[in-house]
Design an enzyme around this catalytic site. Structure first.
Site, mmCIF file in Angstrom:
data_model
loop_
_atom_site.group_PDB
_atom_site.id
_atom_site.type_symbol
_atom_site.label_atom_id
_atom_site.label_comp_id
_atom_site.label_asym_id
_atom_site.label_seq_id
_atom_site.Cartn_x
_atom_site.Cartn_y
_atom_site.Cartn_z
ATOM 1 N N GLU A 53 0.824 -1.306 0.205
ATOM 2 C CA GLU A 53 0.006 0.070 -0.041
ATOM 3 C C GLU A 53 0.898 1.165 0.051
ATOM 4 O OE1 GLU A 53 -3.649 -2.073 2.566
ATOM 5 O OE2 GLU A 53 -2.105 -0.963 3.547
ATOM 6 N N ASP A 84 -8.140 3.190 0.484
ATOM 7 C CA ASP A 84 -8.857 2.451 1.417
ATOM 8 C C ASP A 84 -7.956 1.656 2.612
ATOM 9 O OD1 ASP A 84 -8.007 -0.331 0.544
ATOM 10 O OD2 ASP A 84 -8.980 0.031 -1.165
ATOM 11 N N HIS A 253 -21.287 -13.617 20.922
ATOM 12 C CA HIS A 253 -20.980 -13.217 22.105
ATOM 13 C C HIS A 253 -21.701 -14.110 23.305
ATOM 14 C CE1 HIS A 253 -24.760 -11.235 22.910
ATOM 15 N NE2 HIS A 253 -24.674 -10.699 21.605
ATOM 16 N N GLU A 329 -24.502 -4.794 15.528
ATOM 17 C CA GLU A 329 -25.572 -5.294 15.201
ATOM 18 C C GLU A 329 -26.734 -4.262 14.758
ATOM 19 O OE1 GLU A 329 -28.035 -7.546 14.801
ATOM 20 O OE2 GLU A 329 -27.455 -9.527 15.571
#
Length: 449
Positions: A53, A84, A253, A329
């Protein structure tokens, strides 16, 4: 006085093995028209992703300098670098320290190409860096053949017309959160045409957390780990020189106080800690993974229950925990802490709309199903590229795991409705260099028995 010339440099690098056969690509663009002004690519032998990179950045800056008659003068040229690689952008911007000895001389060389006052740095999602990514892959393909990249044979620029760069950036939206198993029925509405959303992650180490910024709006992004001209191979036949896959061990989890009550629990709520039962589950999976001895990296959702679960495993394995915001989530807005029945009673019409449309968000804001899928797919692409050939533990939640499994199988959205994911369960997906994925394990709880 003539205003300075404005140019955009997009650069990328990759390594098939990290370290492994590596190459870089860079493109110089007219920001007003989107026109490609110069390209550069090179196979650099065995190196890491980060080295490749940085070398792509240096090549891009040199190509930009070559386009200006007197690029050494501050008032002649202004370059906007878009990459990125969060690591390179943050280090070259001076916000992150450069600790790795291989990076320091490369960063110093990049800083010498143009006056630092003439260059600005910007992180972009991988989907917006396709041109440079394709150049890097072309260079690596050439190296595999024992050749160097040939600009006359390049097809990296054969893409849809590029808009002016100033107009190409996606809008920013709010942060999403988490859900527990009680929302499983609601996720049946998850569809395959998501919209854009972004999030950010705090730096941890030189190779640590990357942002959860999503790509531009549209369909769920395909993985782009190979040159765009190579179609994924289907069937039992193995494509040549694929190397070891990136294997994601997907750990949900451990339990919180809300888990057995099947309540919505996202980032807009209390961010509960593990319960006593959840801590026992975390220790059990830590012992199991330590006995297997295959985990090389640990990446976690930023929410507390995942960080605590990941911490128990990391303590056993002697590894760092890196955070990726893309593993969060769903944000359930005003539904946080409620059961499915309570949401139906209090917000019935909103719930029905949410179940019926991928674009509908929970009462009071939060994420639509479409946004969750796009965010998770973007996190998958970043992590696959960063951890090629390695086995990585991702400590996350119900929806991200189900989305990753569904996308790996190429299954319809209804497939989410037909998967069970227990607290502290383990699943696994392998991602190959030809773009294929293989589901290897789903909802294993043998370590809890």
């Amino acid at each position: 006085m003539t205003p300075p010339r404005q140019l955009v440099v997009e650069a990328d690098g990759g390594s098939r093995g990290n370290p492994g056969p590596a190459g870089y690509g860079a493109v110089v663009i007219d920001p007003a028209t989107g026109e490609t002004l110069a390209e550069a690519a090179e196979y650099i032998g065995i190196a890491t992703n980060n080295v490749a990179e940085y070398k792509g950045l240096i090549a891009g800056l040199k190509a930009a300098r070559a386009l200006a008659p007197d690029a050494s003068a501050d008032d002649v040229l202004r370059v906007r670098v878009r990459m990125d690689s969060k690591l390179v952008v943050e280090q070259m911007s001076g916000r992150w320290k450069i600790k790795h000895p291989d990076m320091k001389p490369l960063a110093a060389e990049a800083a010498r190409v143009l006056s630092p006052s003439a260059v600005t740095y910007e992180w972009i999602p991988r989907e917006q860096n396709k041109h440079a990514d394709r150049l890097a892959n072309e260079a690596m393909d050439a190296g595999r053949r024992g050749e160097q990249w040939d600009p006359s044979a390049s097809t990296a620029a054969l893409d849809t017309a590029r808009p002016p760069v100033a107009d190409a950036l996606p809008p920013v939206s709010g942060p999403p959160g988490d859900a527990t198993a009680g929302a499983a029925r609601a996720r049946a509405a998850l569809a395959s045409r998501p919209s854009a959303g972004t999030a950010t992650a705090a730096p941890v180490t030189d190779t640590a957390a990357v942002t959860g910024a999503a790509p531009t709006a549209g369909t769920v992004p395909e993985r782009a780990a190979v040159p765009a001209t190579t179609a994924p191979q289907v069937g039992w036949g193995a494509a040549p020189d694929l190397g070891a896959p990136a294997t994601f061990v997907l750990l949900r989890h451990g339990e919180t106080a809300l888990t057995p009550e099947k309540r919505f629990s996202g980032s807009g709520g209390t961010d509960p800690e593990l319960s006593a039962a959840g801590r026992r589950q975390a220790e059990a999976i830590a012992r199991s993974l330590a006995a297997r001895g295959t985990i090389q990296e640990i990446v976690s959702s930023p929410l507390r229950r995942c960080r605590e679960t990941a911490g128990a495993v990391a303590a056993r394995l002697g590894l760092e925990v890196r955070i990726d915001e893309g593993l969060r989530e769903t944000d359930f807005g005003a539904w946080e802490g409620l059961t499915f029945a309570e949401v139906r009673e209090r917000h019935g019409s909103d719930l029905e709309a949410w179940l019926a449309s991928e674009e509908a968000a929970p009462t009071g804001g939060g994420e639509s199903f479409a946004e969750v899928t796009r965010r998770v797919a973007a996190a998958r692409d970043r992590l696959v590229a960063r951890h090629a050939g390695r086995t990585v533990l991702l400590v996350t939640h119900v929806t991200p795991i189900k989305v990753l499994v569904r996308l790996a199988l190429g299954a319809p959205p209804e497939a989410l409705f037909r998967m069970e994911l227990s607290a502290a369960s383990v699943s696994a997906v392998a991602y190959y260099a030809d773009g294929n994925a293989s589901l290897r394990l789903l909802n294993d709880t043998s370590h809890l028995r």
